[in-house]
Design a protein around this motif. Structure first.
Motif, PDB file in Angstrom:
ATOM      1  N   PHE A 164       0.830  -1.212   0.000  1.00 36.26           N
ATOM      2  CA  PHE A 164       0.000   0.000   0.000  1.00 36.26           C
ATOM      3  C   PHE A 164       0.861   1.257   0.000  1.00 36.26           C
ATOM      4  O   PHE A 164       0.596   2.211  -0.748  1.00 36.26           O
ATOM      5  CB  PHE A 164      -0.936  -0.001   1.204  1.00 36.26           C
ATOM      6  N   ASP A 165       1.887   1.291   0.844  1.00 39.44           N
ATOM      7  CA  ASP A 165       2.746   2.481   0.920  1.00 39.44           C
ATOM      8  C   ASP A 165       3.380   2.780  -0.437  1.00 39.44           C
ATOM      9  O   ASP A 165       3.466   3.944  -0.856  1.00 39.44           O
ATOM     10  CB  ASP A 165       3.831   2.288   1.975  1.00 39.44           C
ATOM     11  N   ALA A 166       3.838   1.731  -1.113  1.00 34.46           N
ATOM     12  CA  ALA A 166       4.443   1.924  -2.429  1.00 34.46           C
ATOM     13  C   ALA A 166       3.417   2.445  -3.427  1.00 34.46           C
ATOM     14  O   ALA A 166       3.697   3.331  -4.240  1.00 34.46           O
ATOM     15  CB  ALA A 166       5.060   0.615  -2.919  1.00 34.46           C
ATOM     16  N   ALA A 167       2.195   1.887  -3.377  1.00 33.26           N
ATOM     17  CA  ALA A 167       1.142   2.322  -4.297  1.00 33.26           C
ATOM     18  C   ALA A 167       0.734   3.768  -4.018  1.00 33.26           C
ATOM     19  O   ALA A 167       0.437   4.535  -4.946  1.00 33.26           O
ATOM     20  CB  ALA A 167      -0.060   1.397  -4.184  1.00 33.26           C
ATOM     21  N   LEU A 168       0.695   4.152  -2.756  1.00 34.94           N
ATOM     22  CA  LEU A 168       0.331   5.524  -2.405  1.00 34.94           C
ATOM     23  C   LEU A 168       1.369   6.505  -2.925  1.00 34.94           C
ATOM     24  O   LEU A 168       1.020   7.587  -3.439  1.00 34.94           O
ATOM     25  CB  LEU A 168       0.180   5.653  -0.890  1.00 34.94           C
ATOM     26  N   ASP A 169       2.647   6.154  -2.818  1.00 34.01           N
ATOM     27  CA  ASP A 169       3.700   7.026  -3.363  1.00 34.01           C
ATOM     28  C   ASP A 169       3.525   7.204  -4.868  1.00 34.01           C
ATOM     29  O   ASP A 169       3.697   8.305  -5.401  1.00 34.01           O
ATOM     30  CB  ASP A 169       5.081   6.436  -3.056  1.00 34.01           C
ATOM     31  N   ALA A 171       0.684   6.932  -6.535  1.00 35.80           N
ATOM     32  CA  ALA A 171      -0.525   7.721  -6.766  1.00 35.80           C
ATOM     33  C   ALA A 171      -0.257   9.209  -6.558  1.00 35.80           C
ATOM     34  O   ALA A 171      -0.752  10.053  -7.316  1.00 35.80           O
ATOM     35  CB  ALA A 171      -1.646   7.245  -5.844  1.00 35.80           C
ATOM     36  N   VAL A 172       0.503   9.545  -5.532  1.00 34.93           N
ATOM     37  CA  VAL A 172       0.841  10.946  -5.261  1.00 34.93           C
ATOM     38  C   VAL A 172       1.661  11.518  -6.420  1.00 34.93           C
ATOM     39  O   VAL A 172       1.434  12.660  -6.863  1.00 34.93           O
ATOM     40  CB  VAL A 172       1.606  11.070  -3.931  1.00 34.93           C
ATOM     41  N   ALA A 173       2.614  10.736  -6.914  1.00 29.17           N
ATOM     42  CA  ALA A 173       3.422  11.193  -8.050  1.00 29.17           C
ATOM     43  C   ALA A 173       2.546  11.421  -9.277  1.00 29.17           C
ATOM     44  O   ALA A 173       2.731  12.384 -10.023  1.00 29.17           O
ATOM     45  CB  ALA A 173       4.528  10.175  -8.348  1.00 29.17           C
ATOM     46  N   GLY A 178      -1.302  15.496 -12.735  1.00 28.53           N
ATOM     47  CA  GLY A 178      -2.666  15.759 -13.154  1.00 28.53           C
ATOM     48  C   GLY A 178      -3.603  14.580 -13.138  1.00 28.53           C
ATOM     49  O   GLY A 178      -4.675  14.631 -13.735  1.00 28.53           O
ATOM     50  N   ALA A 179      -3.245  13.489 -12.444  1.00 29.12           N
ATOM     51  CA  ALA A 179      -4.120  12.312 -12.361  1.00 29.12           C
ATOM     52  C   ALA A 179      -4.659  12.201 -10.934  1.00 29.12           C
ATOM     53  O   ALA A 179      -3.967  11.691 -10.045  1.00 29.12           O
ATOM     54  CB  ALA A 179      -3.352  11.050 -12.744  1.00 29.12           C
ATOM     55  N   PRO A 180      -5.882  12.674 -10.664  1.00 27.84           N
ATOM     56  CA  PRO A 180      -6.399  12.690  -9.287  1.00 27.84           C
ATOM     57  C   PRO A 180      -6.685  11.290  -8.756  1.00 27.84           C
ATOM     58  O   PRO A 180      -6.873  10.338  -9.522  1.00 27.84           O
ATOM     59  CB  PRO A 180      -7.696  13.495  -9.425  1.00 27.84           C
ATOM     60  N   THR A 285       0.403  15.127  -0.644  1.00 26.97           N
ATOM     61  CA  THR A 285       1.509  14.222  -0.328  1.00 26.97           C
ATOM     62  C   THR A 285       0.931  12.984   0.336  1.00 26.97           C
ATOM     63  O   THR A 285      -0.239  12.960   0.731  1.00 26.97           O
ATOM     64  CB  THR A 285       2.522  14.887   0.622  1.00 26.97           C
ATOM     65  N   ALA A 286       1.740  11.944   0.459  1.00 25.91           N
ATOM     66  CA  ALA A 286       1.277  10.724   1.123  1.00 25.91           C
ATOM     67  C   ALA A 286       0.861  11.045   2.564  1.00 25.91           C
ATOM     68  O   ALA A 286      -0.149  10.525   3.058  1.00 25.91           O
ATOM     69  CB  ALA A 286       2.377   9.666   1.092  1.00 25.91           C
TER      70      ALA A 286
END
Length: 320
Positions: A164-169, A171-173, A178-180, A285-286
């Motif tokens: 999850f932590d990796a996926a959240l990073d 997603a934030v990037a 411009g991808a909400p 940010t995460a």
């Protein structure tokens, strides 16, 4: 000498070895003129039988004038009493290609021919390469399995906190480009009661059912994770408005609130949800997204549970 040619003093081919004839296929060599079939190129060209015999005891290079136009190497020896010559031919360094093209094997060559050694080494190399390729495939499969196991919650089959932590990073990037996305934080209501009254096996059954509901309501391309105990988080990409987030939240709550059968006993739970929306932040940010989802979850819990709250940075939007 399965690649030999016996040539008469007038240049006529008297006999050929079986391997050479096999290479030539339907082309009959016996009875034809040697220099009509073969072109001698080194150490010097020979256009007559007399010139050919002068190359005795020297390494010669020649090739077929017609198909198969393959280069050969040979050694010519003059026969006694003007009976012509014996030419012993070889494919040289092209032996492996020739064996492949003409379907030759060890039995088509003399045991003392270096071609046999080359074929043997080629077979050994091929076997070793195949085994290395197989080993590499097994190692890669084992590595992928180990990586998947390290990123998966064993009980529910969902992603774990590390994944999850990796996926959240990521997603934030993506949000910065411009991808909400939206971050859902779920906490089960009345789960402790199930554990205390029916035992941990019943609790495990409930967690597995919750995971099934979340997989059904969250797209396969998005991320759902169990981050510990009875807490779950989900990353949903591209949620365009607050109403979409409310609908997702309501479907999740409705699915989790359905009674879960455990050995004839119905387990009744619910869940509280907090949602953070990346669009509400200038630079998400995460940490800020996680804090926003946590704050919204806390408000859902205090508001009576079994409800969802959407955190909008400057305000919250409760969705009972």
């Amino acid at each position: 000498m399965p690649m030999h040619v016996v040539v008469s003093c007038d240049g006529q081919i008297m006999s050929v070895g079986p391997t050479l004839q096999r290479v030539c296929g339907a082309l009959t060599l016996v009875g034809r003129q040697f220099l009509e079939v073969f072109e001698v190129t080194r150490p010097e060209r020979a256009s007559t039988m007399r010139a050919l015999l002068k190359l005795a005891d020297r390494k010669i290079v020649l090739r077929f004038r017609a198909r198969p136009s393959r280069q050969l190497r040979g050694h010519l020896v003059c026969l006694a009493r003007g009976e012509g010559a014996l030419v012993n031919l070889s494919f040289g360094i092209n032996a492996v290609d020739a064996a492949r093209d003409h379907g030759l094997n060890h039995s088509d060559f003399a045991p003392t021919d270096l071609t046999v050694e080359m074929l043997y080494l080629t077979e050994v190399k091929s076997a070793v390469m195949d085994e290395l390729k197989s080993l590499n495939h097994r190692l890669q499969s084992a590595r992928r399995a180990a990586e998947a196991q390290a990123m998966t919650d064993a009980l529910t089959g969902l992603a774990n906190r590390r994944a999850f932590d990796a996926a959240l990073d990521r997603a934030v990037a993506s949000a910065a480009r411009g991808a909400p996305f939206s971050l859902f934080h779920l906490d089960l209501d009345r789960f402790k009661q199930v554990n205390d009254t029916l035992g941990h096996a019943a609790g495990d059954r409930v967690l597995a059912e919750v995971a099934r509901v979340l997989r059904a309501q969250i797209r396969q391309s998005d991320m759902v994770a169990r981050i510990g105990g009875d807490e779950f988080m989900a990353i949903v990409t591209g949620a365009g408005d607050l109403e979409s987030l409310r609908r997702i939240s309501h479907r999740i709550i409705a699915g989790i609130e359905r009674p879960i059968d455990y050995d004839g006993t119905l387990c009744r739970i619910s869940c509280s949800i907090g949602v953070a929306w990346s669009v509400a932040y200038d630079s998400p940010t995460a940490r800020t997204m996680t804090e926003g989802a946590d704050a919204a979850l806390y408000q859902s819990k205090n508001g009576g549970r079994g409800r969802a709250t959407i955190h909008r940075h400057d305000a919250t939007d409760a969705a009972p």
